[in-house]
Design a protein around this motif. Structure first.
Motif, PDB file in Angstrom:
ATOM      1  N   ALA A 121      52.131 -21.625  34.518  1.00  0.00           N
ATOM      2  CA  ALA A 121      51.102 -21.805  35.546  1.00  0.00           C
ATOM      3  C   ALA A 121      50.176 -22.986  35.237  1.00  0.00           C
ATOM      4  CB  ALA A 121      50.281 -20.529  35.686  1.00  0.00           C
ATOM      5  N   ASP A 122      50.162 -23.440  33.983  1.00  0.00           N
ATOM      6  CA  ASP A 122      49.292 -24.545  33.559  1.00  0.00           C
ATOM      7  C   ASP A 122      50.034 -25.865  33.757  1.00  0.00           C
ATOM      8  OD1 ASP A 122      47.917 -26.516  32.135  1.00  0.00           O
ATOM      9  OD2 ASP A 122      47.458 -25.195  30.448  1.00  0.00           O
ATOM     10  N   PRO A 123      49.492 -26.774  34.579  1.00  0.00           N
ATOM     11  CA  PRO A 123      50.167 -28.060  34.826  1.00  0.00           C
ATOM     12  C   PRO A 123      50.444 -28.859  33.542  1.00  0.00           C
ATOM     13  CG  PRO A 123      48.249 -27.808  36.268  1.00  0.00           C
ATOM     14  CD  PRO A 123      48.247 -26.649  35.326  1.00  0.00           C
ATOM     15  N   ASN A 124      49.638 -28.650  32.495  1.00  0.00           N
ATOM     16  CA  ASN A 124      49.839 -29.365  31.229  1.00  0.00           C
ATOM     17  C   ASN A 124      51.034 -28.847  30.435  1.00  0.00           C
ATOM     18  OD1 ASN A 124      47.506 -30.967  31.618  1.00  0.00           O
ATOM     19  ND2 ASN A 124      46.240 -29.295  30.847  1.00  0.00           N
ATOM     20  N   THR A 125      51.447 -27.601  30.695  1.00  0.00           N
ATOM     21  CA  THR A 125      52.533 -27.003  29.902  1.00  0.00           C
ATOM     22  C   THR A 125      53.700 -26.516  30.754  1.00  0.00           C
ATOM     23  OG1 THR A 125      51.370 -24.871  29.942  1.00  0.00           O
ATOM     24  CG2 THR A 125      50.988 -26.275  28.023  1.00  0.00           C
ATOM     25  N   ALA A 126      53.599 -26.644  32.070  1.00  0.00           N
ATOM     26  CA  ALA A 126      54.640 -26.119  32.968  1.00  0.00           C
ATOM     27  C   ALA A 126      56.010 -26.738  32.711  1.00  0.00           C
ATOM     28  CB  ALA A 126      54.223 -26.343  34.424  1.00  0.00           C
ATOM     29  N   HIS A 127      56.032 -27.984  32.227  1.00  0.00           N
ATOM     30  CA  HIS A 127      57.291 -28.700  31.980  1.00  0.00           C
ATOM     31  C   HIS A 127      57.998 -28.233  30.703  1.00  0.00           C
ATOM     32  CE1 HIS A 127      54.407 -30.553  29.304  1.00  0.00           C
ATOM     33  NE2 HIS A 127      55.438 -30.946  28.579  1.00  0.00           N
ATOM     34  N   LEU A 128      57.275 -27.550  29.833  1.00  0.00           N
ATOM     35  CA  LEU A 128      57.800 -27.167  28.519  1.00  0.00           C
ATOM     36  C   LEU A 128      58.884 -26.098  28.687  1.00  0.00           C
ATOM     37  CD1 LEU A 128      57.156 -27.756  25.509  1.00  0.00           C
ATOM     38  CD2 LEU A 128      55.582 -25.825  25.586  1.00  0.00           C
TER      39      LEU A 128
END
Length: 131
Positions: free
Chosen positions: A77-84
């Motif tokens: 849900a966090d745009p900073n970690t969604a790609h992980l």
């Protein structure tokens, strides 16, 4: 070097996974069940992929008990970690569990324990790594 964060509450599983990933996969491994540490490492870009145990017995975040599904939901849900990329790892391997857990969590993969085929385990992780 590529770093795998293993979120696991069983020290034996953590040791086995770490050994497989370092020896067979040539990967760097960190392990924790501390949710604050997981969030910090993910948000700080310190890890490339996360192996997330679904049933975490002792994990608490902001005063609430959380499991691997909830932690995965927070990271996705966090745009900073969604790609992980996050792979759920669980002993819950009943028919339908895989689909249910992936749908609930938003995780990118699912591995059931015990891990029998070590090379397949490594391959599943390498496949999801960002190129």
């Amino acid at each position: 070097m590529t770093t795998v964060l293993i979120v696991e509450d069983d020290p034996i599983n953590l040791r086995v996974f770490s050994k497989i990933l370092t020896k067979r996969g040539g990967l760097e491994v960190r392990g924790t069940e501390d949710v604050e540490e997981v969030m910090r490492a993910a948000q700080g870009g310190e890890v490339d992929i996360i192996l997330m145990d679904v049933s975490l017995a002792h994990s608490v975040y902001q005063g609430k008990a959380v499991d691997g599904i909830k932690i995965t939901q927070m990271l996705k849900a966090d745009p900073n970690t969604a790609h992980l990329p996050i792979i759920l790892v669980t002993a819950h391997a009943m028919e339908g569990d895989r689909e249910t857990f992936l749908k609930q969590s938003g995780a990118d993969g699912y591995i059931s324990k015990p891990v029998v085929d070590h090379q397949e385990f490594v391959n599943q992780i390498l496949t999801l790594l960002p190129q």
